[in-house]
Design a protein around this motif. Structure first.
Motif, PDB file in Angstrom:
ATOM      1  N   PRO A 199      -6.223 -12.157   8.311  1.00 39.08           N
ATOM      2  CA  PRO A 199      -4.858 -11.943   8.815  1.00 39.08           C
ATOM      3  C   PRO A 199      -4.178 -10.728   8.172  1.00 39.08           C
ATOM      4  O   PRO A 199      -3.477  -9.975   8.843  1.00 39.08           O
ATOM      5  CB  PRO A 199      -4.133 -13.247   8.457  1.00 39.08           C
ATOM      6  CG  PRO A 199      -5.215 -14.264   8.331  1.00 39.08           C
ATOM      7  CD  PRO A 199      -6.388 -13.525   7.773  1.00 39.08           C
ATOM      8  N   ALA A 200      -4.396 -10.531   6.867  1.00 38.43           N
ATOM      9  CA  ALA A 200      -3.795  -9.385   6.186  1.00 38.43           C
ATOM     10  C   ALA A 200      -4.416  -8.081   6.673  1.00 38.43           C
ATOM     11  O   ALA A 200      -3.715  -7.067   6.821  1.00 38.43           O
ATOM     12  CB  ALA A 200      -3.972  -9.525   4.674  1.00 38.43           C
ATOM     13  N   TRP A 201      -5.714  -8.092   6.905  1.00 36.35           N
ATOM     14  CA  TRP A 201      -6.390  -6.899   7.435  1.00 36.35           C
ATOM     15  C   TRP A 201      -5.837  -6.544   8.817  1.00 36.35           C
ATOM     16  O   TRP A 201      -5.555  -5.377   9.103  1.00 36.35           O
ATOM     17  CB  TRP A 201      -7.891  -7.163   7.519  1.00 36.35           C
ATOM     18  CG  TRP A 201      -8.689  -6.092   8.216  1.00 36.35           C
ATOM     19  CD1 TRP A 201      -9.107  -4.906   7.696  1.00 36.35           C
ATOM     20  CD2 TRP A 201      -9.176  -6.133   9.564  1.00 36.35           C
ATOM     21  NE1 TRP A 201      -9.831  -4.202   8.634  1.00 36.35           N
ATOM     22  CE2 TRP A 201      -9.881  -4.933   9.787  1.00 36.35           C
ATOM     23  CE3 TRP A 201      -9.072  -7.065  10.602  1.00 36.35           C
ATOM     24  CZ2 TRP A 201     -10.489  -4.640  11.004  1.00 36.35           C
ATOM     25  CZ3 TRP A 201      -9.678  -6.772  11.815  1.00 36.35           C
ATOM     26  CH2 TRP A 201     -10.375  -5.572  12.011  1.00 36.35           C
ATOM     27  N   GLY A 204     -11.591  -3.004   3.250  1.00 33.94           N
ATOM     28  CA  GLY A 204     -12.833  -2.960   4.000  1.00 33.94           C
ATOM     29  C   GLY A 204     -12.671  -3.702   5.318  1.00 33.94           C
ATOM     30  O   GLY A 204     -11.601  -4.237   5.629  1.00 33.94           O
ATOM     31  N   LEU A 205     -13.746  -3.747   6.095  1.00 32.63           N
ATOM     32  CA  LEU A 205     -13.675  -4.409   7.391  1.00 32.63           C
ATOM     33  C   LEU A 205     -13.348  -5.896   7.243  1.00 32.63           C
ATOM     34  O   LEU A 205     -13.999  -6.612   6.477  1.00 32.63           O
ATOM     35  CB  LEU A 205     -15.001  -4.241   8.139  1.00 32.63           C
ATOM     36  CG  LEU A 205     -15.225  -2.881   8.820  1.00 32.63           C
ATOM     37  CD1 LEU A 205     -16.598  -2.844   9.477  1.00 32.63           C
ATOM     38  CD2 LEU A 205     -14.138  -2.601   9.858  1.00 32.63           C
ATOM     39  N   HIS A 206     -12.312  -6.324   7.977  1.00 29.74           N
ATOM     40  CA  HIS A 206     -11.932  -7.740   8.099  1.00 29.74           C
ATOM     41  C   HIS A 206     -11.402  -8.353   6.805  1.00 29.74           C
ATOM     42  O   HIS A 206     -11.341  -9.566   6.696  1.00 29.74           O
ATOM     43  CB  HIS A 206     -13.108  -8.575   8.631  1.00 29.74           C
ATOM     44  CG  HIS A 206     -13.739  -7.996   9.858  1.00 29.74           C
ATOM     45  ND1 HIS A 206     -15.100  -7.940  10.039  1.00 29.74           N
ATOM     46  CD2 HIS A 206     -13.191  -7.399  10.940  1.00 29.74           C
ATOM     47  CE1 HIS A 206     -15.364  -7.363  11.204  1.00 29.74           C
ATOM     48  NE2 HIS A 206     -14.220  -7.030  11.772  1.00 29.74           N
ATOM     49  N   LYS A 207     -11.018  -7.508   5.840  1.00 28.79           N
ATOM     50  CA  LYS A 207     -10.443  -8.018   4.595  1.00 28.79           C
ATOM     51  C   LYS A 207      -9.201  -7.209   4.246  1.00 28.79           C
ATOM     52  O   LYS A 207      -9.179  -5.992   4.414  1.00 28.79           O
ATOM     53  CB  LYS A 207     -11.452  -7.941   3.450  1.00 28.79           C
ATOM     54  CG  LYS A 207     -12.625  -8.900   3.570  1.00 28.79           C
ATOM     55  CD  LYS A 207     -13.598  -8.727   2.423  1.00 28.79           C
ATOM     56  CE  LYS A 207     -14.326  -7.402   2.521  1.00 28.79           C
ATOM     57  NZ  LYS A 207     -15.380  -7.271   1.482  1.00 28.79           N
ATOM     58  N   GLY A 208      -8.188  -7.912   3.761  1.00 30.66           N
ATOM     59  CA  GLY A 208      -6.972  -7.223   3.365  1.00 30.66           C
ATOM     60  C   GLY A 208      -6.109  -8.107   2.504  1.00 30.66           C
ATOM     61  O   GLY A 208      -6.436  -9.269   2.230  1.00 30.66           O
ATOM     62  N   VAL A 209      -4.977  -7.542   2.062  1.00 28.13           N
ATOM     63  CA  VAL A 209      -4.031  -8.285   1.246  1.00 28.13           C
ATOM     64  C   VAL A 209      -2.638  -7.775   1.615  1.00 28.13           C
ATOM     65  O   VAL A 209      -2.451  -6.583   1.898  1.00 28.13           O
ATOM     66  CB  VAL A 209      -4.328  -8.092  -0.259  1.00 28.13           C
ATOM     67  CG1 VAL A 209      -4.206  -6.639  -0.666  1.00 28.13           C
ATOM     68  CG2 VAL A 209      -3.429  -8.962  -1.104  1.00 28.13           C
ATOM     69  N   ALA A 210      -1.660  -8.677   1.642  1.00 27.76           N
ATOM     70  CA  ALA A 210      -0.308  -8.290   2.034  1.00 27.76           C
ATOM     71  C   ALA A 210       0.719  -9.155   1.328  1.00 27.76           C
ATOM     72  O   ALA A 210       0.458 -10.322   0.991  1.00 27.76           O
ATOM     73  CB  ALA A 210      -0.136  -8.412   3.554  1.00 27.76           C
ATOM     74  N   ASN A 211       1.862  -8.554   1.098  1.00 27.88           N
ATOM     75  CA  ASN A 211       3.017  -9.269   0.562  1.00 27.88           C
ATOM     76  C   ASN A 211       4.235  -8.696   1.263  1.00 27.88           C
ATOM     77  O   ASN A 211       4.752  -7.647   0.897  1.00 27.88           O
ATOM     78  CB  ASN A 211       3.118  -9.083  -0.953  1.00 27.88           C
ATOM     79  CG  ASN A 211       4.206  -9.951  -1.565  1.00 27.88           C
ATOM     80  OD1 ASN A 211       5.079 -10.476  -0.869  1.00 27.88           O
ATOM     81  ND2 ASN A 211       4.177 -10.096  -2.878  1.00 27.88           N
ATOM     82  N   VAL A 212       4.696  -9.372   2.306  1.00 30.54           N
ATOM     83  CA  VAL A 212       5.774  -8.875   3.152  1.00 30.54           C
ATOM     84  C   VAL A 212       6.899  -9.897   3.170  1.00 30.54           C
ATOM     85  O   VAL A 212       6.683 -11.060   3.539  1.00 30.54           O
ATOM     86  CB  VAL A 212       5.272  -8.611   4.588  1.00 30.54           C
ATOM     87  CG1 VAL A 212       6.404  -8.060   5.454  1.00 30.54           C
ATOM     88  CG2 VAL A 212       4.098  -7.634   4.568  1.00 30.54           C
TER      89      VAL A 212
END
Length: 448
Positions: free
Chosen positions: A387-389, A370-378
């Motif tokens: 930051p993830a978004w 969604g807007l301004h939300k995310g998840v990452a594993n890099v």
């Protein structure tokens, strides 16, 4: 090389488009002189950049901006809109059913070729759930993304307009089956959009919306790791999403959802994203397939034991040289890189040079919630929230083919900073003749 070498590419997705694009660049002179001819066969005249489908469904991006016209980017190739229904590689011949010709034999044509590239991708993997075929929808195409956006807003229109409490509850229940990228991102974006839209509805509050994520295993988003998967579940639940793990959909008849844990409720929306399987076209070929229906591939991206045949992507079982004994995951990251290596190896064969094996270590994944939300594993770095978004948007913008599409998507995002998302449901576009047929019916009534 014969006088003219015909390369037939089955599929216009990641593998098909990127391999054709690479061949177009590497064989510029041969194509210009007519020594090589490349034909791409796909039912659609465009390639869909699937990571942006959730944003297209939510109205953050114009749907036409997440597809790439094949004829525009593959100007030196022949684009044939149709579906390959059989391949006789021993005879170097493929049967193509031209779109729009129905199932009549008159719509079939034979194509001869010298080199074959099979990049037909995958289709949704359905289970024998009663009612699923009648009321479910997938999330793999731009058309499905547009339909879901219109459908979700249309269901809110129904809930606002009806006095039937049961019909209202059914309209505001949205079920997504499958906890992979497609299911989680689509649900998160559409839920975010629907909550924004509530301000324009007098009788619908965000708490009235019921979003359900059903996953058969004990985790979601396995690509981002267990820790980030748990955080995503917590974030979704904070936003009011009912996340159920280790749960199956047992029935969906008449829009009545029955879950394996005994829960039952009516839902006007059922989105099925519970995995994919190789395109069934490979069953109608003389090429070798494994027990999962994938083409048997070598590390060189050729079809195992078959000359002049190449394959990559979701339709192929490509050995993962970074993890001996395993196969490359069916994702866009591998497909794009495999397509380029495949094209280079095909060029090497044409020029009598040695092929090189495909080897790429999976670097990680990013997902938008969604807007301004995310998840990452890099590279083992775990990132969440804003930051993830931002990383998700930046990474995928850099991977969208053509400067044209990059610019249009950037413009969509920029406009979104200043103007609210549209909340118009254009459901008529899925049945454009409905009004005309109604008028024709009224005219007949008048005559009688």
């Amino acid at each position: 090389m014969p006088e003219t070498t015909h390369v037939l590419i089955v599929g216009g997705g990641y593998v098909g488009m990127y391999s054709a694009l690479r061949l177009q660049r590497r064989l510029r002179r041969e194509l210009a002189r007519g020594e090589v001819r490349v034909t791409v066969v796909d039912p659609q005249s465009y390639m869909t950049y699937q990571p942006f489908l959730p944003e297209a469904a939510a109205g953050n991006v114009e749907p036409r901006h997440v597809v790439v016209p094949l004829r525009r980017v593959l100007r030196r190739c022949t684009i044939l809109n149709g579906r390959v229904i059989a391949i006789d590689h021993a005879a170097r011949r493929a049967t193509v059913r031209v779109e729009g010709a129905g199932r009549s034999p008159d719509g079939d044509r034979e194509l001869s070729y010298d080199r074959l590239v099979v990049g037909a991708g995958s289709i949704s993997r359905l289970l024998p759930v009663p009612g699923l075929a009648e009321c479910g929808i997938g999330f793999k195409t731009a058309a499905e993304a547009v339909y879901l956006r219109n459908h979700v807003l249309g269901q809110m229109d129904v809930a606002e307009s009806t006095h039937d409490e049961r019909a209202r509850r059914r309209a505001l229940n949205f079920v997504f089956v499958g906890g992979g990228f497609a299911g989680v991102e689509a649900l998160a974006e559409l839920a975010d959009m629907s909550r924004d839209a509530c301000k324009w509805y007098r009788t619908i509050e965000p708490s009235d919306l019921r979003w359900h994520l059903i996953e058969a295993t004990g985790r979601i988003l396995p690509e981002v790791g267990e820790e980030m998967g748990r955080w995503t579940i917590e974030e979704l639940r904070r936003d009011g999403v009912d996340v159920r793990l280790d749960t199956l959909v047992k029935s969906a008849e008449d829009q009545h959802i029955v879950l394996s844990d005994g829960t039952e409720f009516d839902a006007g929306t059922l989105v099925w994203t519970a995995g994919v399987k190789p395109n069934p076209v490979v069953r109608d070929t003389d090429l070798p397939v494994d027990e999962k229906g994938r083409l048997k591939a070598t590390a060189d991206l050729t079809v195992e034991g078959v000359p002049d045949a190449y394959t990559a992507g979701d339709v192929a079982a490509v050995p993962d040289l970074t993890r001996p004994g395993e196969y490359c995951a069916p994702n866009a990251q591998h497909a794009v890189r495999q397509a380029r290596r495949l094209a280079d190896n095909l060029v090497a064969d044409l020029r009598g040079r040695p092929r090189k094996p495909y080897e790429h270590r999976y670097v990680g994944s990013v997902a938008g919630l969604g807007l301004h939300k995310g998840v990452a594993n890099v590279y083992g770095l775990k990132i969440r929230g804003l930051p993830a978004w931002f990383m998700h948007r930046t990474y995928h913008l850099s991977r969208v083919p053509t400067v044209n599409r990059k610019a249009r998507i950037t413009a969509d995002w920029t406009l979104g900073l200043f103007f609210p998302r549209e909340i118009i449901s254009l459901g008529e576009e899925h049945e454009p003749r409905q009004e005309f047929e109604l008028a024709a019916g009224r005219q007949d009534d008048g005559k009688s």
